[in-house]
Motif scaffolding. Structure first.
Motif, short mmCIF file in Angstrom:
data_model
loop_
_atom_site.label_atom_id
_atom_site.label_comp_id
_atom_site.label_asym_id
_atom_site.label_seq_id
_atom_site.Cartn_x
_atom_site.Cartn_y
_atom_site.Cartn_z
N TYR A 102 0.91 -1.67 -0.03
CA TYR A 102 -0.25 -0.25 -0.22
C TYR A 102 0.65 1.27 -0.11
N GLN A 103 0.07 2.58 0.08
CA GLN A 103 0.59 3.56 -0.33
C GLN A 103 0.44 4.52 1.24
N ALA A 104 0.38 5.34 1.88
CA ALA A 104 0.76 6.34 3.07
C ALA A 104 -0.79 6.79 2.36
N GLY A 105 -1.49 6.69 3.03
CA GLY A 105 -3.03 7.40 2.52
C GLY A 105 -4.18 6.51 1.90
N ASP A 106 -3.36 5.40 1.85
CA ASP A 106 -4.77 4.08 1.51
C ASP A 106 -5.49 4.08 2.62
N THR A 107 -6.60 3.36 1.83
CA THR A 107 -7.55 2.77 2.71
C THR A 107 -7.44 1.17 2.49
N ALA A 108 -7.13 0.62 3.14
CA ALA A 108 -7.05 -0.61 2.91
C ALA A 108 -7.95 -1.46 3.69
N ASP A 109 -8.36 -2.97 2.84
CA ASP A 109 -9.26 -3.81 3.13
C ASP A 109 -8.60 -4.73 3.54
N ILE A 110 -9.24 -5.32 4.54
CA ILE A 110 -8.61 -6.29 5.90
C ILE A 110 -9.82 -7.64 5.66
N THR A 111 -9.70 -8.80 6.36
CA THR A 111 -10.15 -10.03 6.07
C THR A 111 -10.30 -10.31 6.99
N ILE A 112 -11.21 -10.96 8.84
CA ILE A 112 -10.78 -11.15 9.66
C ILE A 112 -11.77 -12.64 9.20
N THR A 113 -11.57 -13.81 9.34
CA THR A 113 -11.69 -15.17 9.91
C THR A 113 -11.79 -15.41 11.07
N LEU A 114 -13.23 -15.95 11.89
CA LEU A 114 -13.31 -16.12 13.66
C LEU A 114 -13.52 -17.64 13.52
N THR A 115 -13.21 -18.35 14.05
CA THR A 115 -13.62 -20.22 13.85
C THR A 115 -13.93 -19.71 15.68
N ASN A 116 -15.23 -20.93 15.59
CA ASN A 116 -15.42 -21.21 16.64
C ASN A 116 -14.90 -23.29 16.97
N GLU A 117 -13.68 -23.51 17.63
CA GLU A 117 -14.12 -24.91 17.78
C GLU A 117 -14.81 -25.69 18.72
N GLY A 118 -15.71 -24.96 19.22
CA GLY A 118 -16.02 -25.19 20.63
C GLY A 118 -18.05 -25.83 20.30
N HIS A 119 -18.37 -26.18 21.43
CA HIS A 119 -19.74 -26.77 21.09
C HIS A 119 -20.66 -26.68 21.32
N GLU A 120 -20.46 -25.40 22.00
CA GLU A 120 -21.46 -24.02 22.14
C GLU A 120 -21.35 -22.72 21.49
N PRO A 121 -22.32 -21.71 21.56
CA PRO A 121 -21.93 -20.91 20.46
C PRO A 121 -20.88 -19.32 21.86
N LEU A 122 -20.52 -18.86 20.62
CA LEU A 122 -19.53 -17.83 21.76
C LEU A 122 -20.34 -16.49 20.99
N ARG A 123 -21.21 -16.15 21.84
CA ARG A 123 -21.80 -14.50 21.45
C ARG A 123 -20.88 -13.66 22.57
#
Length: 576
Positions: free
Chosen positions: A290-311
């Motif tokens: 990127y160049q300074a001043g750019d708007t960067a796009d970021i991808t976030i993934t969240l994986t729940n490996e448990g057996h209950e939902p994470l709220r």
């Protein structure tokens, strides 16, 4: 009459005349009116006395103070609300009015400065005649070793003319620390995540601390997870599991009031499994540069490996405070103060967010983003992850020193600097040609125009970098290059190792040779280039240094002479 007698008379007449003239200098002649006007009669001492008119009194400020506290029983460590009323009962403005509060004797009481609002030291506020103000402040009982529990509240102003009404006293009902009680409870791991202690959940060997009121005590739980502090003086304390085996995470400190009630016995200190056991996050910039001043796009993934939902999962993105850290982030519900998101059991959710690339990222050579993800406000146990992307365009020269500690004394001697070592720098954030240089007799490998960023350091030939520390751990041999500050991490120990050929078969430049940004060796630059150029320039004019020096001396002497002549001329002009 003889001439001598006449001469004596003349002398006496002149002497007398002189005396008269001298005396006349100090006498003011009376005017005709003054000489003829009658004198005023002396004041009569009989009859009714004359009454002088009384001078009006000047306006003056007079500030007073009153304090009240709720009629309750307090403990050492308690916060105490104060209602403070300040009045100016004088007839002039009171400037610089400030409030104060402190405990008397062996009773210690503290009111933070900001509690006084506009009436805090050092400047205070102005109170007009007849005005009053009421402040709601909060102070804390910090300690008490005897005597009455009294708080003195005062008010001050440099304009105040009456000091006897500048203070008021509040007497508190405080439980004395001579009363002692038991504090006990259990540290448990909430295996079924129901928030309550159940049989078998006690954690053995957990460290528990109790602090407050000048006390700091430690205990270790028994096999059943229980702990007990005996003879604890009355007061307000925090109790917390500070170290728990097997990675259990405490919910933070618990406040207890030790006053003889049941609140400080049977305390249940809950610990949970770290969220990193089941939550696996990723953070990725969608572009690698990127160049300074750019708007960067970021991808976030969240994986729940448990057996209950994470709220209520949110992010906390921060760093060391460097100017290359992404700001202006738009994370929506994932933001620190957002509502949070829900990650269903055994599933992955993907989020697309944005942020701004700061100007400072160009000096570091990269932009970074580091985030923790979790629930609640206690970050302990939250999984963390980060990413970085290149921000090219700026550079700095780098010199790296290499030595071989032959005698293993952990001291660097001059004869342990190693010449003739081929060194390579490889930018971590971009696929670009390796930069190479060869160490000179001083053990330095010099590089010019190294792009700002983080570079892996490699050596070639019959050497390798000693990358193992004394405790057996390893470190990564890197050099961090900043466009303004230069390089950090520029000395490495090397030891004999397998002979590694230079990539591409090039041996690199010799001596203190430098490389350009393409990896092509360049010849060493001569030192003092600018001064050498200046001398060459003078030589090309056909004027030698002695000639210039002579001319300079003549000009200097001529200037001194001009100053002297000028001064003399000015002096003569002034005399005329």
């Amino acid at each position: 009459m003889s001439s001598a007698r006449r001469t004596g008379r003349a002398v006496r007449m002149l002497t007398g005349l002189a005396a008269v003239l001298v005396a006349g200098v100090g006498v003011t002649p009376a005017t005709a009116d003054e000489s003829t006007s009658p004198s005023l009669p002396a004041p009569s001492t009989t009859g009714s006395p004359t009454t002088e008119p009384a001078e009006p009194e000047e306006d003056a400020a007079d500030v007073t103070v009153e304090v009240s506290v709720p009629d309750e029983t307090y403990l050492i460590g308690d916060e105490v609300p104060l209602t403070v009323t300040i009045r100016n009962i004088g007839t002039a403005d009171a400037h610089g009015v400030v409030g104060t509060a402190f405990g008397e004797g062996d009773f210690y009481f503290y009111v933070p400065r900001e509690q006084w609002q506009d009436y805090a030291k050092p400047d205070g506020a102005t109170l007009e005649p007849g005005a009053e103000v009421t402040l709601d402040a909060v102070g804390e009982i910090t300690s008490w070793s005897g005597g009455e529990a009294r708080v003195r509240v005062g008010v001050q102003s440099p304009d105040d003319t009456k000091l006897s009404n500048n203070a008021d006293i509040a007497t508190l009902d405080v439980v004395p620390p001579s009363q002692t009680h038991l504090v006990d409870g259990v540290v448990f791991g909430d295996a079924n995540d129901n928030g309550s202690f159940e049989s078998g959940e006690g954690l053995a060997g957990a460290k528990v601390s109790l602090s407050g009121g000048g006390q700091f005590l430690k205990q270790e739980t028994g096999a059943d997870g229980r702990f007990a502090f005996t003879d604890v003086p009355a007061g307000v304390y925090t109790v917390e599991p500070t170290s728990v085996a097997d990675g259990w995470i405490g919910d933070g400190p618990r406040t207890v009031r030790v006053d003889g009630s049941d609140d400080h016995t049977g305390i249940e200190l809950l610990t949970r499994r770290p969220l990193s056991d089941v939550l696996v996050p990723t953070v990725d910039f969608t572009e690698r540069s990127y160049q300074a001043g750019d708007t960067a796009d970021i991808t976030i993934t969240l994986t729940n490996e448990g057996h209950e939902p994470l709220r209520g999962v949110r992010s906390f993105c921060s760093g060391a405070g460097n100017s290359n850290e992404m700001y202006g982030r738009d994370f929506g519900d994932l933001a620190w103060r957002g509502e949070g998101v829900t990650i269903p059991a055994t599933s992955t959710e993907t989020y697309h967010v944005t942020g701004l690339v700061p100007e400072g990222a160009a000096d570091y050579g990269f932009v970074s983003l580091h985030c923790n993800f979790g629930r609640g406000d206690n970050l302990r146990g939250w999984p963390s992850v980060g990413d970085r992307a290149k921000v090219p365009g700026r550079s700095h020269d780098v010199a790296i020193e290499f030595y071989h500690d032959r005698d293993n004394d952990d001291f660097l001697a001059d004869d342990e600097l190693v010449p003739g070592v081929t060194v390579g720098l490889r930018d971590r954030d971009v696929d670009s040609p390796m930069l190479t240089a060869v160490t000179g007799d001083n053990g330095l490998a010099k590089f010019t125009g190294v792009p700002a960023g983080t570079h892996d350091v490699e050596v070639f030939g019959p050497w390798r970098i000693q990358d193992r520390l004394q405790d057996g751990s390893r470190y990564e041999p890197i050099v961090s290059v900043h466009a303004e500050w230069g390089a950090h991490g520029t000395r490495f120990e090397i030891v004999p190792g397998p002979d590694r050929p230079v990539p591409g078969g090039s041996e690199g430049p010799g001596g203190d040779g430098e490389t350009d940004q393409t990896g092509t060796p360049s010849a060493p630059a001569p030192e003092n280039d600018d001064r050498a150029a200046d001398v060459d320039g003078l030589a090309s004019t056909g004027v030698d240094a002695l000639t210039l020096g002579g001319i300079g001396a003549v000009v200097l002497l001529a200037g001194v002479g001009a100053v002297i002549v000028t001064r003399r001329r000015r002096g003569a002009g002034q005399a005329d």
